[in-house]
Design a protein around this motif. Structure first.
Motif, mmCIF file in Angstrom:
data_model
loop_
_atom_site.group_PDB
_atom_site.id
_atom_site.type_symbol
_atom_site.label_atom_id
_atom_site.label_comp_id
_atom_site.label_asym_id
_atom_site.label_seq_id
_atom_site.Cartn_x
_atom_site.Cartn_y
_atom_site.Cartn_z
ATOM 1 N N ALA A 47 0.836 -1.210 0.000
ATOM 2 C CA ALA A 47 0.000 0.000 0.000
ATOM 3 C C ALA A 47 0.869 1.257 0.000
ATOM 4 C CB ALA A 47 -0.935 0.000 1.209
ATOM 5 N N LEU A 106 -6.307 3.416 0.206
ATOM 6 C CA LEU A 106 -5.976 2.008 0.399
ATOM 7 C C LEU A 106 -5.986 1.599 1.863
ATOM 8 C CD1 LEU A 106 -3.122 1.741 -2.204
ATOM 9 C CD2 LEU A 106 -5.445 0.927 -2.425
ATOM 10 N N ILE A 152 -9.008 -0.089 2.350
ATOM 11 C CA ILE A 152 -9.133 -1.342 1.607
ATOM 12 C C ILE A 152 -8.294 -2.445 2.256
ATOM 13 C CG2 ILE A 152 -8.691 -2.431 -0.622
ATOM 14 C CD1 ILE A 152 -8.935 0.373 -1.875
ATOM 15 N N ALA A 153 -7.087 -2.067 2.710
ATOM 16 C CA ALA A 153 -6.114 -3.060 3.171
ATOM 17 C C ALA A 153 -6.671 -4.058 4.200
ATOM 18 C CB ALA A 153 -4.877 -2.344 3.713
ATOM 19 N N MET A 196 -5.185 -3.872 -5.127
ATOM 20 C CA MET A 196 -5.331 -2.524 -4.564
ATOM 21 C C MET A 196 -5.523 -1.498 -5.668
ATOM 22 S SD MET A 196 -2.655 -2.397 -1.463
ATOM 23 C CE MET A 196 -3.040 -3.132 0.112
ATOM 24 N N SER A 197 -4.790 -1.664 -6.755
ATOM 25 C CA SER A 197 -4.927 -0.723 -7.875
ATOM 26 C C SER A 197 -6.325 -0.768 -8.466
ATOM 27 C CB SER A 197 -3.906 -1.037 -8.971
ATOM 28 O OG SER A 197 -2.627 -0.982 -8.434
ATOM 29 N N ALA A 253 -8.787 0.842 -5.692
ATOM 30 C CA ALA A 253 -8.571 2.250 -5.297
ATOM 31 C C ALA A 253 -9.517 3.214 -6.003
ATOM 32 C CB ALA A 253 -7.117 2.640 -5.527
#
Lengths: 287, 281
Positions: free
Chosen positions: B166, B176, B179-180, B215-216, B219
């Protein structure tokens, strides 16, 4: 008369209830105050206009401190019989994980030598008040961030070992950013030791909530290592083992200090898990 | 008292666990999967491992039985032929489609259906891109996961690489953070499935790439205010895992890059010696 096992179960239940519910209720109360923020602002504006704003906030701060202090005191009284057994074991686990069995044994020896002092400190009832004052004065200690605390809380509640260690791995690396390349190289060792510590603490239901201390231990270890690196001292594996073991022991050394870490962690995690402002508004309007 | 005895025996157990060194055969497959000539060897491994990992993520959406706490004492090896899917997956429909697409891809006909669109990935460019310090650290953590002594320890390293990746994503990092935490459980499930067999353990080194692409892809959703719940995150992980493990060429390229990026910092990996890189990083 109750047998040993029944007593043990009662104790476990009491500790869990104390930690999970009492602390949570405490923060629910605080959230209610936050929910009244709008009304509070209006009143605050009127009070400020009358020159009474400062006194009001002082009173609120004092009230919050008292409530928080009471929670910490109650938690500490339940932690008191556990910590003398857990602290040396936890420090040895960390030492062994980073430096191997020999380093673990050396740290164990070092702890045995200072055992008398430790027992004396934790055994003194009168120590509480002084320590409590000291803890509140010691506000300059940087707090671990909310996400790391939330992840550590999830690790304490995870259903299995693997999931718990995944959460704790994420929590530890979250508080580990450092500019020192020498310290950076040691991050995997610190993660490994944190995983071992988590495993050790999760082994027994009574000690499971103590998993929440791991991000604080990692953060303080990183800070000490950063200082040493800045002074040009070598950051070797035995150094990391020694520093992290001693930070683990410090975190579990006194019931008040441990209770404070746990309560702060729960508070930070609670904030992290709160729904966002628009979601709260939506829920309030019943949509 | 029972409590004290238990703590003492725990201490001894964990100390003795550390005295047992890592088995040499655990690293036997690490080098073989990276070379083009070993693609025929990698394909059958992926054919079993990819559905297994994705089905493990899909298990999050089914009623789960409570697992025993002392898992590290019961570490076991699962023969690859036991990886075959047992019956149809009945859970999340997206995961079900993904599994059917995977079986079709390895059989020759099917295609994947991706919910999370990404830019087309050019492998040669990806392989030659410079790595930042966070990527190097993520690769090292993935290596440590693949070489771990227990499943739980491997999970600690998998969890650790999430914040590291991240941070490496820079500007997207604030979104992120939300999200993480959602990625930990699906990655943990997939990691456990791959770690249980020593032949699939090296595939844990693809996780930094899977985490990065997941993650990309999430995001933009987070930035646009769309909610990211557990199901969305698990689907994104499963989708990116299928994209990577569904292609032997792609997996081999990721493993090659992982070795090269990590080898620059790790003297053991850089020299090609089969040593534990944890002491040489």
């Amino acid at each position: 008369m109750l047998d040993g096992e029944t007593l043990q179960h009662e104790f476990e239940g009491e500790f869990e209830n104390e930690f999970e519910y009492e602390v949570q209720n405490e923060y629910e109360l605080q959230n209610e105050y936050e929910g009244e923020e709008f009304l509070g602002n209006l009143v605050g504006g009127a009070m400020n206009a009358l020159g009474l704003g400062e006194g009001e906030s002082e009173y609120e701060g004092e009230y919050e401190s008292e409530a928080f202090l009471g929670t910490i005191r109650r938690l500490a009284s339940r932690l008191k019989p556990i910590l003398p057994k857990v602290a040396p074991m936890a420090a040895r686990l960390v030492g062994t994980a980073i430096g191997g069995p020999q380093m673990g044994a050396a740290i164990g020896q070092m702890l045995r030598e200072s055992e008398y002092e430790f027992e004396y400190e934790t055994g003194m009832q009168g120590e509480y008040e002084g320590e409590l004052t000291g803890e509140f004065e010691y506000e300059t200690v940087p707090q671990t961030e909310a996400l790391a605390e939330a992840l550590a809380g999830a690790a304490a509640k995870a259903q299995n070992e693997a999931e718990a260690e995944a959460y704790i791995g994420a929590a530890v690396t979250r508080v580990m950013p450092t500019k020192s390349p020498a310290v950076q190289k040691q991050i995997p060792s610190i993660v490994k030791a944190s995983a071992q510590l988590t495993r050790g603490l999760r082994k027994h239901p009574t000690t499971r909530p103590l998993v929440r201390i791991v991000p604080t231990v990692a953060l303080r270890t990183r800070q000490v290592l950063d200082q040493r690196a800045a002074q040009g001292q070598p950051i070797t594996r035995p150094v990391v083992a020694q520093v992290m073991a001693s930070q683990t022991r410090n975190a579990l050394k006194s019931p008040i200090a441990t209770a404070r870490i746990l309560a702060n962690s729960a508070k930070a995690a609670q904030k992290m898990n709160q729904p966002s402002a628009p979601a709260r508004k939506k829920a309030r309007s019943g949509l | 008292m029972m409590y004290q005895q238990e703590l003492e025996t725990l201490d001894r157990e964990l100390a003795s666990e550390f005295e047992v060194g890592m088995n040499e055969t655990d690293r036997e497959f690490e080098y073989e999967y990276e070379s083009e000539e070993f693609l025929p060897l990698l394909a059958p491994i992926l054919k079993a491992a990819a559905p297994m990992a994705i089905q493990a993520i899909g298990g999050l959406f089914r009623r789960r039985r409570r697992r025993p706490q002392r898992e590290f004492e019961m570490e076991f090896e699962t023969p690859l032929n036991e990886f075959e899917l047992e019956g149809e997956y009945e859970g999340d429909p997206f995961i079900g489609n993904l599994l059917r697409g995977l079986s079709g891809a390895f059989g020759g006909d099917g295609e994947f259906e991706y919910e999370f669109e990404q830019q087309p990935e050019a492998m040669p460019e990806f392989e030659s891109t410079a790595a930042n310090e966070y990527e190097v650290m993520a690769e090292h953590l993935a290596h440590m996961a693949a070489q771990s002594q227990s499943e739980a320890e491997a999970e600690a390293f998998i969890g650790a690489l999430i914040p590291t990746v991240a941070r490496g994503l820079g500007a997207a990092a604030p979104a992120l953070n939300r999200i993480a935490p959602r990625l930990i459980r699906p990655l943990s499930q997939a990691g456990q499935a791959l770690f249980r067999n020593r032949r699939t353990r090296p595939l844990l080194r693809t996780f930094p790439r899977i985490v990065q692409s997941t993650m990309s892809s999430l995001a933009p959703r987070a930035r646009s205010g769309q909610p990211i719940d557990d199901r969305t995150a698990a689907r994104a992980v499963a989708s990116n895992m299928a994209r990577v493990l569904g292609s032997p060429q792609r997996t081999a390229a990721i493993l090659r890059r992982s070795r090269r990026v990590h080898g620059r910092r790790c003297s053991a990996c850089g020299s090609g010696k089969r040593l534990s890189c944890s002491v040489n990083f």
